[in-house]
Write a protein that holds these residues in place. Structure first.
Motif, PDB file in Angstrom:
ATOM      1  N   ALA A 116      33.868  29.744 -13.120  1.00  0.00           N
ATOM      2  CA  ALA A 116      32.496  29.643 -13.637  1.00  0.00           C
ATOM      3  C   ALA A 116      31.531  30.399 -12.740  1.00  0.00           C
ATOM      4  O   ALA A 116      30.626  31.105 -13.229  1.00  0.00           O
ATOM      5  CB  ALA A 116      32.089  28.174 -13.763  1.00  0.00           C
ATOM      6  N   CYS A 117      31.698  30.288 -11.434  1.00  0.00           N
ATOM      7  CA  CYS A 117      30.839  31.021 -10.502  1.00  0.00           C
ATOM      8  C   CYS A 117      31.071  32.525 -10.623  1.00  0.00           C
ATOM      9  O   CYS A 117      30.116  33.319 -10.555  1.00  0.00           O
ATOM     10  CB  CYS A 117      31.095  30.561  -9.072  1.00  0.00           C
ATOM     11  N   ARG A 177      26.601  41.023 -10.020  1.00  0.00           N
ATOM     12  CA  ARG A 177      26.738  40.813  -8.569  1.00  0.00           C
ATOM     13  C   ARG A 177      28.191  41.045  -8.171  1.00  0.00           C
ATOM     14  O   ARG A 177      28.950  40.091  -8.020  1.00  0.00           O
ATOM     15  CB  ARG A 177      26.302  39.400  -8.202  1.00  0.00           C
ATOM     16  N   LEU A 234      32.045  34.058 -13.364  1.00  0.00           N
ATOM     17  CA  LEU A 234      31.424  34.452 -14.633  1.00  0.00           C
ATOM     18  C   LEU A 234      29.921  34.623 -14.455  1.00  0.00           C
ATOM     19  O   LEU A 234      29.340  35.608 -14.937  1.00  0.00           O
ATOM     20  CB  LEU A 234      31.719  33.407 -15.710  1.00  0.00           C
ATOM     21  N   PHE A 235      29.289  33.692 -13.757  1.00  0.00           N
ATOM     22  CA  PHE A 235      27.860  33.804 -13.471  1.00  0.00           C
ATOM     23  C   PHE A 235      27.569  35.088 -12.690  1.00  0.00           C
ATOM     24  O   PHE A 235      26.591  35.780 -12.970  1.00  0.00           O
ATOM     25  CB  PHE A 235      27.398  32.571 -12.692  1.00  0.00           C
ATOM     26  N   SER A 236      28.428  35.410 -11.744  1.00  0.00           N
ATOM     27  CA  SER A 236      28.241  36.617 -10.940  1.00  0.00           C
ATOM     28  C   SER A 236      28.455  37.878 -11.765  1.00  0.00           C
ATOM     29  O   SER A 236      27.741  38.871 -11.577  1.00  0.00           O
ATOM     30  CB  SER A 236      29.202  36.609  -9.752  1.00  0.00           C
ATOM     31  N   LEU A 285      27.973  38.172 -15.036  1.00  0.00           N
ATOM     32  CA  LEU A 285      26.859  38.312 -15.980  1.00  0.00           C
ATOM     33  C   LEU A 285      25.566  38.747 -15.282  1.00  0.00           C
ATOM     34  O   LEU A 285      24.724  39.390 -15.901  1.00  0.00           O
ATOM     35  CB  LEU A 285      26.641  36.999 -16.729  1.00  0.00           C
ATOM     36  N   ASN A 286      25.417  38.398 -14.011  1.00  0.00           N
ATOM     37  CA  ASN A 286      24.227  38.799 -13.254  1.00  0.00           C
ATOM     38  C   ASN A 286      24.439  40.078 -12.447  1.00  0.00           C
ATOM     39  O   ASN A 286      23.599  40.411 -11.607  1.00  0.00           O
ATOM     40  CB  ASN A 286      23.780  37.674 -12.329  1.00  0.00           C
TER      41      ASN A 286
END
Length: 128
Positions: A47-48, A57, A50-52, A54-55
């Motif tokens: 999940a982390c 990073r 995926l967040f990275s 999408l942003n």
């Protein structure tokens, strides 16, 4: 590339539901059946990541890919240790080794490691 990193992430998530360990008589186990705390850590790291992704990073994506690889290696050692200590009640060391050897790793690990390695080595086209 975002698409390759997403593909690697999908492979890791799907790989956690594939057979990872074969225990005689009981059958195949996925990550949740091996240890649900390790499975939760795997999904939190995904999940982390995926967040990275999408942003945009890439350094964070690489960090979480390394965390996933470390988690997978730790899980492999834990499975082998648990299999050998599970049969430690037997009187002879050869019996313990023989029965611990019946616990086999399955093909799901290939998908897990492949997904994490794709996430780690996929390079972003944007140089910001």
């Amino acid at each position: 590339m975002k698409n390759l990193q997403l593909l690697g992430l999908i492979l890791v998530v799907v790989g956690s539901f594939l057979p990872l360990v074969h225990v005689p008589i009981i059958g195949n186990w996925n990550y949740w059946k091996v240890d649900y705390y390790l499975a939760i850590f795997c999904w939190i790291f995904c999940a982390c990541a995926l967040f990275s992704i999408l942003n945009n990073r890439p350094k964070l994506v690489n960090t979480f890919a390394v965390f996933l690889l470390i988690l997978f290696v730790f899980t492999l050692f834990a499975i082998k240790y648990q299999a050998s200590s599970y049969f430690s009640f037997l009187p002879f060391k050869s019996w313990t080794n023989a029965l611990a050897g019946t616990v086999k790793l399955q093909w799901g690990w290939i998908v897990e490691f492949l997904g994490a390695l794709i996430m780690l080595f996929a390079k972003s086209k944007n140089k910001n």
